[in-house]
Design a protein around this motif. Structure first.
Motif, mmCIF file in Angstrom:
data_model
loop_
_atom_site.group_PDB
_atom_site.id
_atom_site.type_symbol
_atom_site.label_atom_id
_atom_site.label_comp_id
_atom_site.label_asym_id
_atom_site.label_seq_id
_atom_site.Cartn_x
_atom_site.Cartn_y
_atom_site.Cartn_z
ATOM 1 N N GLN A 26 0.795 -1.219 0.000
ATOM 2 C CA GLN A 26 0.000 0.000 0.000
ATOM 3 C C GLN A 26 0.833 1.276 0.000
ATOM 4 N N HIS A 27 2.077 1.167 0.448
ATOM 5 C CA HIS A 27 2.888 2.394 0.473
ATOM 6 C C HIS A 27 3.646 2.593 -0.832
ATOM 7 N N LEU A 28 3.528 1.650 -1.731
ATOM 8 C CA LEU A 28 4.201 1.805 -3.015
ATOM 9 C C LEU A 28 3.259 2.530 -3.975
ATOM 10 N N SER A 29 3.827 3.218 -4.915
ATOM 11 C CA SER A 29 2.974 3.997 -5.812
ATOM 12 C C SER A 29 2.186 3.063 -6.723
ATOM 13 N N GLU A 30 1.004 3.483 -7.068
ATOM 14 C CA GLU A 30 0.174 2.680 -7.961
ATOM 15 C C GLU A 30 0.690 2.841 -9.385
ATOM 16 N N GLY A 31 0.187 2.019 -10.256
ATOM 17 C CA GLY A 31 0.697 2.074 -11.628
ATOM 18 C C GLY A 31 1.778 1.032 -11.809
ATOM 19 N N ASN A 32 2.240 0.900 -13.014
ATOM 20 C CA ASN A 32 3.106 -0.231 -13.337
ATOM 21 C C ASN A 32 4.592 0.031 -13.195
ATOM 22 N N GLN A 33 4.939 1.250 -12.778
ATOM 23 C CA GLN A 33 6.353 1.632 -12.785
ATOM 24 C C GLN A 33 7.211 0.695 -11.934
ATOM 25 N N TYR A 34 6.716 0.367 -10.710
ATOM 26 C CA TYR A 34 7.539 -0.410 -9.768
ATOM 27 C C TYR A 34 7.079 -1.854 -9.638
ATOM 28 N N ARG A 35 6.408 -2.333 -10.656
ATOM 29 C CA ARG A 35 5.811 -3.649 -10.541
ATOM 30 C C ARG A 35 6.857 -4.745 -10.311
ATOM 31 N N GLU A 36 7.951 -4.635 -10.981
ATOM 32 C CA GLU A 36 9.023 -5.620 -10.827
ATOM 33 C C GLU A 36 9.540 -5.626 -9.389
ATOM 34 N N GLU A 37 9.789 -4.421 -8.863
ATOM 35 C CA GLU A 37 10.344 -4.297 -7.519
ATOM 36 C C GLU A 37 9.331 -4.770 -6.469
ATOM 37 N N ALA A 38 8.057 -4.555 -6.782
ATOM 38 C CA ALA A 38 7.010 -4.888 -5.807
ATOM 39 C C ALA A 38 6.995 -6.379 -5.501
ATOM 40 N N GLN A 39 7.434 -7.163 -6.473
ATOM 41 C CA GLN A 39 7.472 -8.619 -6.300
ATOM 42 C C GLN A 39 8.217 -9.006 -5.014
ATOM 43 N N THR A 40 9.295 -8.291 -4.740
ATOM 44 C CA THR A 40 10.104 -8.589 -3.556
ATOM 45 C C THR A 40 9.292 -8.428 -2.277
ATOM 46 N N TYR A 41 8.344 -7.505 -2.295
ATOM 47 C CA TYR A 41 7.562 -7.241 -1.090
ATOM 48 C C TYR A 41 6.542 -8.337 -0.787
ATOM 49 N N LEU A 42 6.397 -9.284 -1.705
ATOM 50 C CA LEU A 42 5.448 -10.377 -1.459
ATOM 51 C C LEU A 42 6.148 -11.614 -0.892
ATOM 52 N N SER A 43 7.482 -11.636 -0.967
ATOM 53 C CA SER A 43 8.217 -12.836 -0.571
ATOM 54 C C SER A 43 7.985 -13.195 0.890
#
Lengths: 163, 150
Positions: free
Chosen positions: A109-126
Motif C-alpha cells: 500500500q505504500h508503493l505507488s500505484e501504476g506499473n512503474q515499480y511492478r518488478e520491484e514490488a514482487q520482492t515485497y510479497l516474498s
C-alpha cells in the motif's frame, strides 16, 4: 475506532516500517541484480515467523477438518493477525491448488500505484509467501507458494500442495 | 490428583521435553515408557476423527484419558500442529475432572506457544527454556491444589 483496533493499527504500521527496512537492508547487502537471493532470504524469514504465529493463532481453533478448512483459517484468522485484514477471495480447484486474492495487500500500500515499480514490488510479497508456507507446513500441509502482483496494490498468492 | 510427569512430543513423535516431579527418582525411566506407549493411543484418537464418540467433540484438542495403568493415569492433548502434550497423574480413587485437566493442558499450550515464539528457539529442538520450565512447575503445583479441594 475502539482501543484494540487502534493498537492493531499501530503495531501494523511498525511492522510495515520494519519490513521496509529489512527489504532495503537485504538489497544493500546482496547488491544489484541479486533479487532472487533477497527474495529467498525474505521467504526463510517469513517461514520461521509463520511457523510460530500459527501455533499462537490456532490455539483456540478446533482441529482442522480437512485441507480446505486449514486454508480458510489462513485466509481469515491468520491473515487478520498478520495483516489486519481478511483475504478477499479464495478459489480452489478442489485438488491441489488454492488461489488467494488480496485486493489491497498491506505491504504494497505504500508503493505507488501504476506499473512503474511492478518488478520491484514482487520482492515485497516474498515475506508473505514464506509466512504462508511456514504456517501451512506446521499444520501438516507441505506446499509451494508463489505470488504475483496483479494491479497495485492487489496481488494473488497461489498455493500448490505437494504430495 | 497430582500430576507427576509432563511430556511434549513433536509432530514427528520425537520427545521435545520430559520432566517428572522428582527428577532424581528411579521412576523416570518408567515415565518414558508410559509416554512412549501413549503415542499410539494419541495417533489413534486423532485419526479416528470421522467417527465421533458420544459426548465428546471430535475436533477438540483435549483427548481425555488415554489409558490407566496400575499406578498412574495418562492424559493426552494434541494441538493443530500435531504437537502432543502428555500428562501423567497419580491414580487415586477420586475422580479427576475433565475441566481441571483441560485447564492444565490449556496452560501448557499457552506456555508452549510463547516458547515457540522465542526467536532463539529452533523448532524441533529439545526445549530448554527456563520460562517453560517454570510454567511446568506451576502446573505441578496447580494439580496438587486440585487434590486438596476434593
Amino acid at each position: 475506532m475502539s482501543v484494540t483496533t487502534v493498537q492493531a493499527e499501530t503495531s501494523q504500521c511498525l511492522f510495515e516500517f520494519l519490513h521496509m527496512e529489512i527489504v532495503s537492508q537485504l538489497q544493500q547487502e546482496a547488491g544489484p541484480d541479486k533479487k532472487g537471493e533477497v527474495q529467498q532470504r525474505l521467504e526463510s524469514l517469513g517461514h520461521r515467523v509463520g511457523e510460530s504465529l500459527v501455533e499462537r493463532t490456532s490455539r483456540d481453533h478446533p482441529r482442522f477438518k480437512n485441507e480446505l478448512d486449514a486454508v480458510v483459517f489462513m485466509c481469515k484468522q491468520f491473515w487478520v493477525t498478520a495483516f489486519n485484514k481478511n483475504i478477499d477471495n479464495l478459489k480452489t480447484n478442489h485438488q491441489d491448488t488454492y488461489v488467494l486474492h488480496d485486493n489491497a495487500f498491506r505491504l504494497l500500500q505504500h508503493l505507488s500505484e501504476g506499473n512503474q515499480y511492478r518488478e520491484e514490488a514482487q520482492t515485497y510479497l516474498s515475506f508473505a509467501c514464506g509466512l504462508l508456507t511456514g504456517a501451512l507446513s506446521n499444520v501438516g500441509i507441505k506446499c509451494q507458494v508463489t505470488a504475483e502482483v496483479t494491479k497495485m496494490p492487489a496481488c494473488t498468492f497461489q498455493v500448490k500442495v505437494l504430495l | 490428583m497430582a500430576a507427576v510427569c509432563v511430556a511434549v512430543i513433536s509432530k514427528q513423535n520425537f520427545p521435545l521435553y520430559l520432566r517428572s516431579v522428582n527428577p532424581q527418582n528411579e521412576a523416570d525411566l518408567q515415565f518414558q515408557y508410559l509416554v512412549h506407549a501413549s503415542i499410539d493411543v494419541v495417533e489413534e484418537k486423532v485419526s479416528t476423527l470421522g467417527t465421533p464418540k458420544a459426548g465428546q467433540d471430535p475436533r477438540e484438542h483435549y483427548l481425555g484419558l488415554l489409558y490407566p495403568s496400575e499406578q498412574y493415569k495418562v492424559y493426552g492433548y494434541a494441538t493443530n500442529t500435531r504437537v502432543k502434550f502428555i500428562l501423567v497423574v497419580e491414580n487415586t480413587t477420586s475422580q479427576s475432572r475433565d475441566t481441571e485437566m483441560k485447564m492444565l493442558f490449556k496452560n501448557l499450550h499457552v506456555a508452549y506457544a510463547d516458547m515457540l515464539c522465542n526467536p532463539f528457539y529452533t523448532p524441533g529442538q529439545k526445549i530448554t527454556s527456563r520460562t517453560f520450565n517454570n510454567a511446568v512447575s506451576s502446573i505441578f503445583q496447580m494439580s496438587k491444589g486440585f487434590t486438596s479441594k476434593e
